[in-house]
Enzyme design. Structure first.
Site, PDB file in Angstrom:
ATOM      1  N   THR A 280      23.116 -14.934  13.804  1.00 32.84           N
ATOM      2  CA  THR A 280      23.718 -15.046  15.152  1.00 32.84           C
ATOM      3  C   THR A 280      23.949 -16.267  15.695  1.00 32.84           C
ATOM      4  O   THR A 280      25.096 -16.396  16.142  1.00 32.84           O
ATOM      5  CB  THR A 280      22.638 -13.996  15.957  1.00 32.84           C
TER       6      THR A 280
HETATM    7  P1  AMP Z   1      19.543 -11.841  14.704  1.00 31.03           P
HETATM    8  O1  AMP Z   1      18.323 -12.019  14.561  1.00 31.03           O
HETATM    9  O2  AMP Z   1      20.385 -12.916  14.037  1.00 31.03           O
HETATM   10  O3  AMP Z   1      20.175 -10.362  14.528  1.00 31.03           O
HETATM   11  O4  AMP Z   1      19.982 -11.949  16.407  1.00 31.03           O
HETATM   12  C1  AMP Z   1      20.434 -11.116  17.180  1.00 31.03           C
HETATM   13  C2  AMP Z   1      19.548 -11.306  18.474  1.00 31.03           C
HETATM   14  O5  AMP Z   1      19.856 -12.533  19.173  1.00 31.03           O
HETATM   15  C3  AMP Z   1      20.060 -10.163  19.595  1.00 31.03           C
HETATM   16  O6  AMP Z   1      19.400  -8.982  19.550  1.00 31.03           O
HETATM   17  C4  AMP Z   1      19.592 -10.890  20.979  1.00 31.03           C
HETATM   18  O7  AMP Z   1      18.730 -10.454  21.627  1.00 31.03           O
HETATM   19  C5  AMP Z   1      19.366 -12.273  20.652  1.00 31.03           C
HETATM   20  N1  AMP Z   1      20.276 -13.061  21.594  1.00 31.03           N
HETATM   21  C6  AMP Z   1      21.594 -13.212  21.537  1.00 31.03           C
HETATM   22  N2  AMP Z   1      22.135 -13.928  22.338  1.00 31.03           N
HETATM   23  C7  AMP Z   1      21.158 -14.709  22.860  1.00 31.03           C
HETATM   24  C8  AMP Z   1      20.894 -15.850  23.739  1.00 31.03           C
HETATM   25  N3  AMP Z   1      21.795 -16.321  24.519  1.00 31.03           N
HETATM   26  N4  AMP Z   1      19.591 -16.128  24.028  1.00 31.03           N
HETATM   27  C9  AMP Z   1      18.560 -15.608  23.301  1.00 31.03           C
HETATM   28  N5  AMP Z   1      18.753 -14.613  22.540  1.00 31.03           N
HETATM   29  C10 AMP Z   1      19.935 -14.144  22.079  1.00 31.03           C
HETATM   30 ZN    ZN Z   2      24.087 -11.182  15.053  1.00 32.02          ZN
HETATM   31 ZN    ZN Z   3      20.984  -9.093  13.921  1.00 34.61          ZN
END
Ligand code: AMP
Ligand code: ZN
Ligand code: ZN
Length: 407
Positions: free
Chosen positions: A75
């Site tokens: 992400t």
């Molecule tokens: P991943 O672990 O790669 O799937 O990341 C997804 C998660 O990133 C989502 O569930 C969000 O809660 C988190 N996320 C997205 N944008 C932000 C942000 N600006 N700050 C902190 N966490 C975030």
């Molecule tokens: Zn993502």
């Molecule tokens: Zn994810």
């Protein structure tokens, strides 16, 4: 009146025709660019028949067969790539979890805001909202990684501290409230971020009813945005770019490459684990760690950072750990006691299960175009063009998207 007798008539007709083919002068509000991210929206989700609003925008605009994320398909790295045009190795956001030799003992991770809001981690690149603000173009971010801190000293004029509990419809309503301002105070570049599809993709798996329900809910929020833009007379002049950061693959606790089975865990420091993992050897154990990791493994491949395959464009940044391991799609690199989700991402960006959504709609785009697959670094020069700022040096190529652009 014959043209032979009055040749000047022909000249006037030709001059008028030439004017008509120039970009028309658009009276009314200056164009608005909306960048919408639906986290974890795999590109084939669009064919499930559960997203009528996004599908209508695609049918009346542009969609890509697929958009390849950058490595690693996580992400934070990919959201930063989308707004900088730099692959994670060059943007500095090399992983969701990372360390930097210049900050010994400090670990960056998404949830640790005391660390992740330090501009040190982000200042290697310049996101579009910074460039736009410098050019006098007002920006607003309804969440986007990197937008909740100043980067190179600048933050969007309007922004919100990330809060997962702030609902999708509240996010849409906040964007519409910004757009309700008088034209001179309205943002011209706005981001909007939705997380629910990714969350359910992890907890229930990409093929679950829960993901389909989340898709429909998020699509409903996109419909709410479109209706709000129409009600304000802004839809016809707005360019909407709807993207995802990566796709989602089914995973399970039965498909785990356990660190404990590879080497004595005391010999190694795991910077990150999951579909993609980063390791450094503990002092004095470099030889054993290299031997254990670099040996062939049935469901993962490890490289020294300098030997990561060129197509991943990864391994030069000091933040990339000395060893990078990538699991076969569907497997994860784990450790005893660590849970495994029903869905995950981080896998090879060119695996179709990692393909991300790309849909665009608005006056800048042709109608009914299906683009062939492209790399997500191309989104940045597209956005720069839509906003009207000069793109900074980047890894993208607008020519890849030429078929999408209205003449
Ligand atoms: P991943 O672990 O790669 O799937 O990341 C997804 C998660 O990133 C989502 O569930 C969000 O809660 C988190 N996320 C997205 N944008 C932000 C942000 N600006 N700050 C902190 N966490 C975030
Ligand atoms: Zn993502
Ligand atoms: Zn994810």
């Amino acid at each position: 009146m014959s043209i032979r007798r009055h040749p000047w008539v022909l000249l006037i007709v030709l001059a008028l025709a030439a004017c008509a083919t120039q970009a028309p002068l658009r009276p009314g509000p200056p164009p608005l660019t909306l960048l919408i991210s639906i986290d974890g929206f795999r590109s084939d989700y669009l064919q499930r028949g559960v997203t009528p609003n996004i599908s209508a925008l695609a049918a009346d605009g542009v969609r890509a067969v697929a958009m390849h994320p950058s490595f690693p398909s996580l992400t934070f790295p990919n959201h930063y790539t989308l707004v900088t045009g730099l692959r994670p190795d060059r943007s500095g956001i090399v992983d969701n979890t990372m360390e930097d030799p210049r900050k010994p003992g400090v670990s960056f991770s998404m949830g640790k805001v005391d660390v992740s809001h330090d501009p040190f981690w982000w200042d290697e690149a310049e996101p579009l909202w910074v460039t736009a603000e410098r050019a006098g173009i007002r920006t607003a971010t309804m969440f986007w990684p990197g937008s909740d801190l100043p980067i190179r000293g600048i933050q969007p004029r309007d922004w919100k501290m990330y809060d997962k509990k702030f609902s999708a419809d509240q996010r849409v309503d906040q964007v519409l409230a910004w757009l309700d301002r008088p034209a001179a105070e309205r943002p011209r570049f706005v981001t909007l971020y939705f997380d629910e599809v990714d969350t359910w993709g992890h907890s229930a798996g990409p093929d679950s009813a829960e993901v389909n329900a989340a898709l429909t809910r998020t699509d409903g929020s996109v419909g709410r945005l479109v209706a709000g833009l129409k009600a304000r007379g802004l839809f016809a002049t707005a360019n909407l770019v709807i993207v995802a950061d990566h796709g989602m693959a089914p995973t399970s606790g039965d498909q785990v490459a356990l660190l404990e089975d590879l080497l004595p865990t005391a010999d190694v420091h795991a910077v990150s684990l999951g579909p993609v993992a980063g390791f450094s050897a503990m002092p004095g154990h470099e030889g054993e760690v290299a031997k254990a990791l670099l040996a062939p493994h049935p469901h993962m491949t490890c490289w020294r950072k300098g030997d990561v395959p060129a197509r991943f464009h990864y391994g030069h940044n000091p933040r990339v750990p000395p060893f990078v391991c990538l699991a076969e799609t569907g497997w994860v690199i784990g450790a005893k006691g660590r849970g495994v989700n029903k869905g995950s991402h981080g896998f090879d960006p060119y695996d179709p299960l990692m393909d991300a959504l790309f849909v665009a709609h608005g006056p800048a785009f042709r109608r009914g175009v299906v683009l062939k697959a492209f790399d997500n670094v191309d989104v940045y020069p597209l956005l720069a063009r839509l906003i009207g700022v000069r793109a900074r040096p980047n890894d993208g190529n607008l020519a890849d998207l030429a078929a999408a652009l209205a003449p």
